[in-house]
Each structure stands twice: as C-alpha cells, then as structure tokens.
Design a protein around this motif. Structure first.
Motif, PDB file in Angstrom:
ATOM      1  N   MET A   6       0.756  -1.218   0.024  1.00  0.00           N
ATOM      2  CA  MET A   6      -0.079  -0.063  -0.024  1.00  0.00           C
ATOM      3  C   MET A   6       0.806   1.124  -0.047  1.00  0.00           C
ATOM      4  O   MET A   6       1.592   1.330   0.863  1.00  0.00           O
ATOM      5  CB  MET A   6      -0.872   0.022   1.360  1.00  0.00           C
ATOM      6  N   ASN A   7       0.659   2.134  -1.078  1.00  0.00           N
ATOM      7  CA  ASN A   7       1.426   3.198  -1.186  1.00  0.00           C
ATOM      8  C   ASN A   7       0.729   4.471  -1.322  1.00  0.00           C
ATOM      9  O   ASN A   7      -0.555   4.365  -1.480  1.00  0.00           O
ATOM     10  CB  ASN A   7       2.520   3.052  -2.587  1.00  0.00           C
ATOM     11  N   ASN A   8       1.298   5.535  -1.151  1.00  0.00           N
ATOM     12  CA  ASN A   8       0.754   6.730  -1.025  1.00  0.00           C
ATOM     13  C   ASN A   8      -0.628   6.656  -0.142  1.00  0.00           C
ATOM     14  O   ASN A   8      -2.065   7.072  -0.723  1.00  0.00           O
ATOM     15  CB  ASN A   8       0.309   7.366  -2.555  1.00  0.00           C
ATOM     16  N   LEU A   9      -0.673   6.242   1.041  1.00  0.00           N
ATOM     17  CA  LEU A   9      -1.796   5.953   1.704  1.00  0.00           C
ATOM     18  C   LEU A   9      -2.715   7.381   2.199  1.00  0.00           C
ATOM     19  O   LEU A   9      -1.915   8.310   2.313  1.00  0.00           O
ATOM     20  CB  LEU A   9      -1.651   5.271   3.131  1.00  0.00           C
ATOM     21  N   LYS A  10      -3.815   7.140   2.220  1.00  0.00           N
ATOM     22  CA  LYS A  10      -4.662   8.285   2.453  1.00  0.00           C
ATOM     23  C   LYS A  10      -5.716   8.200   3.688  1.00  0.00           C
ATOM     24  O   LYS A  10      -5.879   6.880   4.243  1.00  0.00           O
ATOM     25  CB  LYS A  10      -5.681   8.635   1.287  1.00  0.00           C
ATOM     26  N   PRO A  11      -5.980   9.160   4.531  1.00  0.00           N
ATOM     27  CA  PRO A  11      -6.765   8.917   5.576  1.00  0.00           C
ATOM     28  C   PRO A  11      -8.042   7.996   5.424  1.00  0.00           C
ATOM     29  O   PRO A  11      -8.552   7.135   6.255  1.00  0.00           O
ATOM     30  CB  PRO A  11      -7.266  10.299   6.215  1.00  0.00           C
ATOM     31  N   GLU A  12      -8.404   7.948   4.339  1.00  0.00           N
ATOM     32  CA  GLU A  12      -9.526   7.079   3.892  1.00  0.00           C
ATOM     33  C   GLU A  12      -9.292   5.587   3.937  1.00  0.00           C
ATOM     34  O   GLU A  12     -10.160   4.863   3.615  1.00  0.00           O
ATOM     35  CB  GLU A  12     -10.605   7.685   2.603  1.00  0.00           C
ATOM     36  N   ASP A  13      -7.989   5.358   3.702  1.00  0.00           N
ATOM     37  CA  ASP A  13      -7.504   4.214   3.883  1.00  0.00           C
ATOM     38  C   ASP A  13      -7.591   3.288   5.183  1.00  0.00           C
ATOM     39  O   ASP A  13      -7.449   2.025   5.419  1.00  0.00           O
ATOM     40  CB  ASP A  13      -6.304   3.768   3.220  1.00  0.00           C
ATOM     41  N   THR A  14      -7.846   4.187   6.277  1.00  0.00           N
ATOM     42  CA  THR A  14      -7.983   3.817   7.645  1.00  0.00           C
ATOM     43  C   THR A  14      -9.082   2.569   7.811  1.00  0.00           C
ATOM     44  O   THR A  14     -10.276   2.853   7.494  1.00  0.00           O
ATOM     45  CB  THR A  14      -7.951   4.828   8.420  1.00  0.00           C
ATOM     46  N   ALA A  15      -8.527   1.520   8.327  1.00  0.00           N
ATOM     47  CA  ALA A  15      -9.716   0.472   8.333  1.00  0.00           C
ATOM     48  C   ALA A  15      -8.954  -0.746   9.054  1.00  0.00           C
ATOM     49  O   ALA A  15      -7.876  -0.882   9.048  1.00  0.00           O
ATOM     50  CB  ALA A  15     -10.110   0.022   6.957  1.00  0.00           C
ATOM     51  N   VAL A  16      -9.647  -1.647   9.239  1.00  0.00           N
ATOM     52  CA  VAL A  16      -9.059  -2.988   9.565  1.00  0.00           C
ATOM     53  C   VAL A  16      -9.119  -4.020   8.205  1.00  0.00           C
ATOM     54  O   VAL A  16     -10.154  -4.043   7.828  1.00  0.00           O
ATOM     55  CB  VAL A  16      -9.775  -3.769  10.679  1.00  0.00           C
ATOM     56  N   TYR A  17      -7.940  -4.376   8.059  1.00  0.00           N
ATOM     57  CA  TYR A  17      -7.972  -5.286   6.874  1.00  0.00           C
ATOM     58  C   TYR A  17      -7.809  -6.790   7.191  1.00  0.00           C
ATOM     59  O   TYR A  17      -7.008  -7.386   7.979  1.00  0.00           O
ATOM     60  CB  TYR A  17      -6.478  -4.923   6.236  1.00  0.00           C
ATOM     61  N   TYR A  18      -8.801  -7.320   6.197  1.00  0.00           N
ATOM     62  CA  TYR A  18      -8.851  -8.879   6.525  1.00  0.00           C
ATOM     63  C   TYR A  18      -8.445  -9.581   5.263  1.00  0.00           C
ATOM     64  O   TYR A  18      -8.525  -9.240   4.148  1.00  0.00           O
ATOM     65  CB  TYR A  18     -10.278  -9.082   7.028  1.00  0.00           C
ATOM     66  N   CYS A  19      -7.855 -10.840   5.957  1.00  0.00           N
ATOM     67  CA  CYS A  19      -7.332 -11.673   4.607  1.00  0.00           C
ATOM     68  C   CYS A  19      -8.344 -12.770   4.453  1.00  0.00           C
ATOM     69  O   CYS A  19      -9.105 -13.241   5.378  1.00  0.00           O
ATOM     70  CB  CYS A  19      -6.052 -12.362   4.936  1.00  0.00           C
ATOM     71  N   ASN A  20      -8.648 -13.196   3.116  1.00  0.00           N
ATOM     72  CA  ASN A  20      -9.594 -14.156   2.930  1.00  0.00           C
ATOM     73  C   ASN A  20      -9.311 -14.989   2.002  1.00  0.00           C
ATOM     74  O   ASN A  20      -8.378 -14.783   0.971  1.00  0.00           O
ATOM     75  CB  ASN A  20     -10.803 -13.417   2.294  1.00  0.00           C
ATOM     76  N   ALA A  21      -9.876 -16.227   2.284  1.00  0.00           N
ATOM     77  CA  ALA A  21      -9.139 -17.525   1.187  1.00  0.00           C
ATOM     78  C   ALA A  21     -10.559 -18.107   0.749  1.00  0.00           C
ATOM     79  O   ALA A  21     -11.494 -18.622   1.476  1.00  0.00           O
ATOM     80  CB  ALA A  21      -8.187 -18.027   1.759  1.00  0.00           C
ATOM     81  N   GLU A  22     -10.558 -18.555  -0.752  1.00  0.00           N
ATOM     82  CA  GLU A  22     -11.703 -19.471  -1.344  1.00  0.00           C
ATOM     83  C   GLU A  22     -11.042 -20.492  -1.897  1.00  0.00           C
ATOM     84  O   GLU A  22     -10.298 -19.916  -2.937  1.00  0.00           O
ATOM     85  CB  GLU A  22     -12.730 -18.423  -1.863  1.00  0.00           C
ATOM     86  N   SER A  23     -11.582 -21.687  -1.725  1.00  0.00           N
ATOM     87  CA  SER A  23     -11.132 -22.650  -2.567  1.00  0.00           C
ATOM     88  C   SER A  23     -12.435 -23.782  -2.924  1.00  0.00           C
ATOM     89  O   SER A  23     -13.208 -24.169  -1.794  1.00  0.00           O
ATOM     90  CB  SER A  23     -10.230 -23.698  -2.100  1.00  0.00           C
ATOM     91  N   PRO A  24     -12.650 -23.921  -4.108  1.00  0.00           N
ATOM     92  CA  PRO A  24     -12.069 -23.491  -5.495  1.00  0.00           C
ATOM     93  C   PRO A  24     -12.473 -22.231  -5.497  1.00  0.00           C
ATOM     94  O   PRO A  24     -13.032 -21.531  -5.159  1.00  0.00           O
ATOM     95  CB  PRO A  24     -12.739 -24.371  -6.419  1.00  0.00           C
ATOM     96  N   PRO A  25     -11.488 -21.579  -6.388  1.00  0.00           N
ATOM     97  CA  PRO A  25     -11.545 -20.174  -6.602  1.00  0.00           C
ATOM     98  C   PRO A  25     -12.867 -19.717  -7.346  1.00  0.00           C
ATOM     99  O   PRO A  25     -13.460 -20.548  -8.014  1.00  0.00           O
ATOM    100  CB  PRO A  25     -10.263 -19.626  -7.332  1.00  0.00           C
ATOM    101  N   PRO A  26     -13.269 -18.573  -7.026  1.00  0.00           N
ATOM    102  CA  PRO A  26     -14.491 -18.055  -7.694  1.00  0.00           C
ATOM    103  C   PRO A  26     -14.186 -17.753  -9.343  1.00  0.00           C
ATOM    104  O   PRO A  26     -12.950 -17.527  -9.650  1.00  0.00           O
ATOM    105  CB  PRO A  26     -14.761 -16.583  -7.074  1.00  0.00           C
ATOM    106  N   LEU A  27     -15.057 -17.679 -10.088  1.00  0.00           N
ATOM    107  CA  LEU A  27     -14.750 -17.262 -11.544  1.00  0.00           C
ATOM    108  C   LEU A  27     -14.500 -16.043 -11.786  1.00  0.00           C
ATOM    109  O   LEU A  27     -13.473 -15.691 -12.409  1.00  0.00           O
ATOM    110  CB  LEU A  27     -16.143 -17.910 -12.417  1.00  0.00           C
TER     111      LEU A  27
END
Length: 124
Positions: free
Chosen positions: A83-104
């Motif tokens: 994440m470069n050139n971060l802005k105040p509106e990028d403030t958040a909790v960031y979550y990782c997600n995984a799906e298998s099999p992958p969606p189309l």
C-alpha cells in the motif's frame, strides 16, 4: 481447515506506505484465491484486492488502483498487499480471505476462511 494470519498493519502518515502479509497454513489446496478486504468504522466490509493461486489473475478495487498492489509467494502460501501513497480514507481493519475452489470472478471472492484482521491507521 485453513488458518490465515495477517501482519503488517500500523500507524502511518498520509503519503506513507505499508505492506500487509497474510500467511496461509493448514489444508491449502492447489486451486484457490486469496484477497484483502477492509472495513472502516461504520462502513461495510469491501474487497480491496484479490489474486488467484497461480497469480495469473488479479483484482484491484478502483478506490486503490494505482496505489495498492497484490502479490503472492507460492512457496510460502503467502500473499502481500503493498500500500503506497496511503490516504486517511484507507484507515480500516484489513482482513485476509481465502476461497477454494476459486471463484470465476475474483471480484466475487467470499471464502469461508478469514484472518483475525490487522489495523491500518493513516493520519492526515
């Protein structure tokens, strides 16, 4: 079961950079997609970026295009969000997600596996 562990969040000034890491462990199959969601206070969780298991397909939300990049290390079952050139509106909790099999379509990523989240705060 798949376990996802995020790291790399923190406090940064506007214009700064952070790199988030999500490491997957457990029963990771050969075909999957992983991505990053974020949720700001009072807002719905939104997909920021996603990538499939071989890195051939990526999705980047318009709100972060040109500033964020997603990548993966297959040897470590790990994805990154630069994440470069971060802005105040990028403030958040960031979550990782995984799906298998992958969606189309990666934009529809909605796997059953979630990390615990890592907080990103961008000060103005």
């Amino acid at each position: 079961q798949v376990q996802l562990v995020e790291s790399g969040g923190g406090l940064v000034q506007a214009g700064g950079s952070l790199r988030l890491t999500c490491a997957a462990s457990g029963r990771t199959s050969s075909a999957y997609a992983m991505g990053w969601f974020r949720q700001a206070p009072g807002k719905e969780r939104e997909l920021v970026a996603a990538i499939n298991w071989n890195g051939a397909n990526e999705y980047i939300a318009d709100s972060v295009k040109g500033r964020f990049t997603i990548s993966k290390d297959n040897t470590k079952s790990t994805i990154y969000l630069q994440m470069n050139n971060l802005k105040p509106e990028d403030t958040a909790v960031y979550y990782c997600n995984a799906e298998s099999p992958p969606p189309l379509l990666l934009i529809t990523l909605s796997g059953d596996y979630w990390g615990q989240g890592t907080r990103v705060t961008v000060s103005s």
